[in-house]
Design an enzyme around this catalytic site. Structure first.
Site, mmCIF file in Angstrom:
data_model
loop_
_atom_site.group_PDB
_atom_site.id
_atom_site.type_symbol
_atom_site.label_atom_id
_atom_site.label_comp_id
_atom_site.label_asym_id
_atom_site.label_seq_id
_atom_site.Cartn_x
_atom_site.Cartn_y
_atom_site.Cartn_z
ATOM 1 N N HIS A 131 0.883 -0.859 0.301
ATOM 2 C CA HIS A 131 0.207 -0.093 -0.051
ATOM 3 C C HIS A 131 0.537 1.142 -0.073
ATOM 4 C CE1 HIS A 131 -2.159 -3.477 2.285
ATOM 5 N NE2 HIS A 131 -3.625 -2.463 2.043
ATOM 6 N N ASP A 183 2.183 2.268 3.303
ATOM 7 C CA ASP A 183 2.976 0.996 4.091
ATOM 8 C C ASP A 183 4.939 1.569 3.738
ATOM 9 O OD1 ASP A 183 0.755 -0.323 3.936
ATOM 10 O OD2 ASP A 183 1.436 -1.749 2.369
#
Ligand code: XLS
Ligand code: NI
Ligand code: NI
Length: 435
Positions: free
Chosen positions: A100, A103
């Site tokens: 993501h 992240d």
């Protein structure tokens, strides 16, 4: 500088090895059904679980030891994680990864700063890929962690939130393209609702479809060639997630004329939360030519949430690999370990034990599935069950020649149908011959 000094390069040592840092079944270059295990299985590691999951639960904070991480939101900290991740991927011998946006890079005080941080980390990931040959299986945007998304992203009742979500999707698609990502995933993080008393479901679904159409248009505009995926999940965090299972996703894609642009990314734990087996969900997707990729994990039969455990159930893995082999293998997709260690397994070496276990269990799943296919007895049994449709009245039903009148006439003269056994136990016995 090594971040996992006690972990050697993980290699195949065979089933008799007692070395915890070795594969017992995953032999990357071994051919199964004419293709190497590496090519069949296409393992991917998720950045969110490997690098960012601190192993908290609803009753307690994180336990994971991450000596390389200063827990700050600095770009330097984010850049350093890329080095750690690269060492992890190399030592565990996993070729693909997924992330993501949030992240890999921090969410900062405003969108411009967050976008800027993302670009910096993407540049470093690009270097990492060039140096190691690792590939991005898919990227995605996190539209569920920040409080602004508390009521959804693409389905938020607030248009400014929708716009923010769209901006994040755009930047995450740019990042994925920059990294030659093979795919881009939409998991409906909070795209659902808690109660219909405050929700306009039709409007929310229309908005979600708008967002996906915008993504399709932008994809064409920037020439991103990766595959789009939708990842079904029935609940959690919302009570009713719109993308509840494979069939609901396919219906949504057909209704909004998106079927040509999406495949499904099916996750084992989401299947079981939906009250289905993984076998069922994969088969529904494959039948629609829409099985794209797999989030390989498992739930806990005794806990009713998305526990994201490592896929160590060989029986399930056999079923997964039978469907994958049946569709001729992955094209853009792979087996992404959307799995985390238990909260008690907090040491960095546990990351390796966890992935070794998942890879070995899938290697066995692949070999057993291939053997069952070659054996052919189960396929024969299934074929035989439907033999009455191969000729005579059955063939007329399948070809469309039969009508209610012709069948009524037939049934009057044919008498009471004689059923043959479904042979479930025999089938289970044959499977167990291979397990
Ligand atoms: C959460 C989902 C998520 C997706 C990516 O349950 O599995 O991790 O795979 O957003
Ligand atoms: Ni997932
Ligand atoms: Ni999940």
């Amino acid at each position: 500088m090594s971040y996992f000094p006690e972990v050697p390069q993980i290699k195949y040592e065979g089933p008799s090895s007692k070395n915890p840092f070795a594969f017992k079944h995953y032999n990357p270059d071994e051919l199964v059904d004419g293709k190497s295990m590496r090519e069949h299985l296409r393992f991917a590691a998720p950045y969110w679980h490997v690098m960012r999951n601190v192993l908290g639960d609803p009753f307690g904070g994180g336990t994971a030891l991450m000596p390389w991480d200063d827990a700050s939101d600095s770009v330097d900290n984010a850049l350093k994680r890329v080095d750690v991740f690269a060492e992890f991927l190399e030592k565990i011998d996993i070729d693909f990864y997924a992330f993501h946006d949030r992240d890999i890079a921090p969410e900062l005080n405003n969108l411009a700063a967050s976008n800027d941080a993302l670009e910096k980390v993407v540049a470093k990931l690009k270097e990492m890929q060039a140096a190691t040959g690792k590939q991005l299986l898919w990227g995605t945007a996190c539209l569920f962690t920040h409080p602004r998304y508390a009521q959804g992203g693409g389905t938020s009742p607030n248009a400014d939130v929708f716009a923010y979500a769209a901006a994040q999707v755009k930047a995450a698609m740019d990042a994925t393209k920059e990294l030659n990502g093979l795919g881009y995933t939409f998991w409906g993080g909070r795209e659902g609702y808690a109660t219909l008393w405050n929700t306009d479901m039709q409007r929310e679904l229309d908005h979600l479809a708008k967002l996906l159409h915008m993504a399709v248009d932008y994809k064409a505009k920037i020439g991103f060639e990766g595959q789009f995926y939708i990842e079904p999940k029935p609940q959690e965090p919302t009570t009713h997630q719109y993308d509840s299972d494979a069939a609901a996703c396919l219906n949504f894609l057909r209704e909004y004329d998106l079927m040509d642009h999406f495949k499904l990314n099916i996750e084992t734990n989401h299947a079981t939360l939906a009250g289905h087996t993984m076998f069922h969900e994969l088969t529904v997707a494959a039948n629609a030519n829409a099985l794209g990729s797999v989030d390989a994990n498992r739930g806990d039969e005794l806990i009713g949430w998305d526990t994201d455990q490592f896929p160590t159930n060989v029986y399930t893995n056999v079923e997964v690999m039978l469907v994958i082999l049946g569709m001729g293998g992955f094209t853009t997709g792979g087996l992404n370990f959307d799995a985390k260690r238990r909260r008690e397994s907090h040491e960095p070496v546990d990351l390796f034990h966890a992935h070794i276990g998942g890879m070995d269990a899938f290697a066995r799943g692949l070999k057993i599935a291939a053997a069952i296919k070659t054996d052919g007895r189960i396929e024969e049994l299934v074929k035989a069950r439907y033999a009455s449709f191969d000729s005579g009245i059955g063939a007329k039903i399948e070809s469309g020649e039969a009508t209610l009148e012709s069948l009524a006439e037939y049934a009057l003269s044919a008498g009471e149908p004689a059923l043959a056994s479904g042979r479930q136990e025999l089938v289970e016995n044959i499977i167990n011959e291979y397990l």
